[in-house]
Design a protein around this motif. Structure first.
Motif, short mmCIF file in Angstrom:
data_model
loop_
_atom_site.label_atom_id
_atom_site.label_comp_id
_atom_site.label_asym_id
_atom_site.label_seq_id
_atom_site.Cartn_x
_atom_site.Cartn_y
_atom_site.Cartn_z
N LEU A 72 40.88 -10.97 19.99
CA LEU A 72 39.99 -10.31 19.03
C LEU A 72 39.86 -8.83 19.37
CD1 LEU A 72 36.96 -9.69 20.28
CD2 LEU A 72 36.67 -12.11 19.98
N VAL A 73 39.33 -8.09 18.41
CA VAL A 73 39.15 -6.64 18.58
C VAL A 73 37.66 -6.31 18.50
CG1 VAL A 73 39.56 -4.36 17.53
CG2 VAL A 73 41.38 -6.07 17.53
N PHE A 74 37.17 -5.52 19.45
CA PHE A 74 35.88 -4.88 19.29
C PHE A 74 36.14 -3.48 18.76
CE2 PHE A 74 34.65 -7.76 22.92
CZ PHE A 74 33.83 -8.57 22.14
N ALA A 75 35.52 -3.13 17.65
CA ALA A 75 35.69 -1.79 17.07
C ALA A 75 34.38 -1.03 17.26
CB ALA A 75 36.04 -1.91 15.59
N SER A 76 34.42 -0.02 18.13
CA SER A 76 33.21 0.72 18.48
C SER A 76 33.09 1.98 17.65
CB SER A 76 33.26 1.07 19.97
OG SER A 76 32.24 1.98 20.30
N ILE A 77 31.93 2.15 17.01
CA ILE A 77 31.66 3.40 16.28
C ILE A 77 31.03 4.36 17.28
CG2 ILE A 77 30.46 4.47 14.35
CD1 ILE A 77 30.50 1.78 12.89
N SER A 94 39.43 -9.68 27.83
CA SER A 94 40.79 -9.58 27.28
C SER A 94 40.81 -9.03 25.86
CB SER A 94 41.45 -10.96 27.30
OG SER A 94 40.69 -11.84 26.49
N ALA A 95 39.65 -8.73 25.30
CA ALA A 95 39.61 -8.23 23.91
C ALA A 95 40.34 -6.90 23.81
CB ALA A 95 38.16 -8.06 23.46
N ARG A 96 40.85 -6.61 22.62
CA ARG A 96 41.42 -5.29 22.32
C ARG A 96 40.30 -4.41 21.79
NH1 ARG A 96 44.76 -7.56 25.25
NH2 ARG A 96 46.86 -8.03 24.53
N VAL A 97 40.52 -3.10 21.79
CA VAL A 97 39.43 -2.18 21.39
C VAL A 97 39.93 -1.16 20.38
CG1 VAL A 97 37.77 -0.46 22.19
CG2 VAL A 97 38.25 -2.47 23.60
N ALA A 98 39.18 -0.98 19.31
CA ALA A 98 39.39 0.14 18.38
C ALA A 98 38.24 1.13 18.56
CB ALA A 98 39.42 -0.37 16.94
N HIS A 99 38.54 2.42 18.44
CA HIS A 99 37.49 3.44 18.48
C HIS A 99 37.48 4.19 17.16
CE1 HIS A 99 38.09 2.92 22.89
NE2 HIS A 99 36.78 3.08 22.90
N ILE A 100 36.30 4.34 16.59
CA ILE A 100 36.16 5.10 15.36
C ILE A 100 35.12 6.18 15.63
CG2 ILE A 100 35.63 4.98 12.88
CD1 ILE A 100 36.00 1.74 13.73
N GLY A 101 35.59 7.43 15.67
CA GLY A 101 34.67 8.55 15.92
C GLY A 101 34.06 9.01 14.62
N LEU A 102 32.74 8.84 14.51
CA LEU A 102 32.02 9.26 13.29
C LEU A 102 30.72 9.92 13.71
CD1 LEU A 102 32.13 5.99 11.13
CD2 LEU A 102 33.42 8.07 10.68
N TYR A 103 30.35 11.00 13.04
CA TYR A 103 28.97 11.47 13.22
C TYR A 103 28.33 11.66 11.86
CZ TYR A 103 30.47 16.23 12.10
OH TYR A 103 30.97 17.33 11.45
N ALA A 111 28.96 10.20 6.62
CA ALA A 111 29.69 10.02 7.88
C ALA A 111 30.92 10.92 7.89
CB ALA A 111 30.10 8.57 8.02
N VAL A 112 31.10 11.65 8.99
CA VAL A 112 32.25 12.54 9.13
C VAL A 112 33.15 11.98 10.24
CG1 VAL A 112 33.00 14.91 9.57
CG2 VAL A 112 30.75 14.48 8.53
N GLU A 113 34.42 11.72 9.91
CA GLU A 113 35.32 11.11 10.91
C GLU A 113 35.97 12.18 11.78
OE1 GLU A 113 38.05 7.97 9.61
OE2 GLU A 113 39.56 8.85 10.94
N TYR A 114 36.00 11.95 13.11
CA TYR A 114 36.71 12.87 14.00
C TYR A 114 37.72 12.16 14.88
CZ TYR A 114 33.06 11.39 17.32
OH TYR A 114 32.21 10.64 18.11
N TYR A 115 37.78 10.82 14.83
CA TYR A 115 38.75 10.10 15.68
C TYR A 115 38.94 8.70 15.14
CZ TYR A 115 41.06 8.38 19.89
OH TYR A 115 41.96 7.86 20.76
#
Ligand code: PRP
Ligand code: URA
Length: 209
Positions: A72-77, A94-103, A111-115
């Motif tokens: 599974l994936v944890f997607a962190s804002i 063992s989880a996979r990770v997504a990163h979403i940069g928003l402020y 929301a403004v995306e930076y990553y």
């Protein structure tokens, strides 16, 4: 029908009360968020699929349950999502990770995306999106949109606190993504902060202003 599952376990509620207190230190706030993340993770993964595998204990062979399927994936804002992420990774290393940069733009609250970075094969994985705060829901809605663009189909959103306005907006935008929260607070103030809330989660986690 609130539109969200409230995880009202006494330990979650007790720890959340300590997080709300303005005198709780940066270190204490982070520690409590990690501890609550363990408990939220336990609840949100209750129905993960198990298969059977043949193993040998020191005494004999047996068929034992084991998690199956793609990791599974944890997607962190970012930033504050990382507080929940760290606790959840302690439970599922063992989880996979997504990163979403928003402020949040402080004037428009959009929301403004930076990553953005996500693992491959998102369409085959359960994706658990984490962010402590669901206020207007602009950030969560944008994050889930981006993850859907990358193929994610099976998602859950986990937060610490949700405002009724945020729950309504999120359910309208993404009716296929269930929300799990430790509490539903009263309302948003004129600056888009959750009342009574915990204040600015990112600032309280990292000691910034
Ligand atoms: C906070 C919080 C959420 C967002 C919630 O992040 O962590 O991502 O606000 O508000 P919304 O529901 O109205 O979009 P912030 O933009 O303050 O960034 P930070 O985590 O980097 O401090
Ligand atoms: N973001 C926060 O960190 N806190 C709020 O109350 C609302 C948005």
């Amino acid at each position: 029908m609130s539109g969200a599952t409230v995880i009202d376990h006494p330990l979650v509620q007790h720890k959340l009360t300590h997080m709300r207190m303005k005198e709780t230190s940066t270190q204490g706030f982070r520690r409590l968020l990690t501890e609550i993340a363990h408990l939220l993770c336990y609840e949100v993964t209750r129905d993960l699929k198990l298969g059977m595998t043949s193993i040998e204990t020191p005494l004999e062979e047996m068929d034992a349950p084991i998690l199956t399927g793609k990791k599974l994936v944890f997607a962190s804002i970012l930033r504050a999502g990382n507080g929940l992420l760290e606790g959840m990774l302690e439970l599922i290393p063992s989880a996979r990770v997504a990163h979403i940069g928003l402020y949040r733009d402080p004037k428009t609250l959009t929301a403004v995306e930076y990553y953005f970075k996500a693992p491959a094969h998102m369409d085959e994985r359960l994706v658990i999106v984490v962010d402590p705060m669901l206020a207007t829901a602009n950030s969560a809605i944008a994050a889930v949109e981006r993850l859907k663009e990358r193929g994610a189909k099976n998602m859950r959103f986990v937060c610490l606190l949700a405002a009724p306005e945020g729950i309504e907006a999120f359910n309208k935008a993404h009716p296929d993504v269930p929300i799990y929260t430790a509490a539903i607070d009263n309302r948003l103030n004129e600056k888009g902060y959750i009342l009574p809330g915990v204040g600015d989660a990112g600032d309280r986690m990292y000691g910034t202003k």
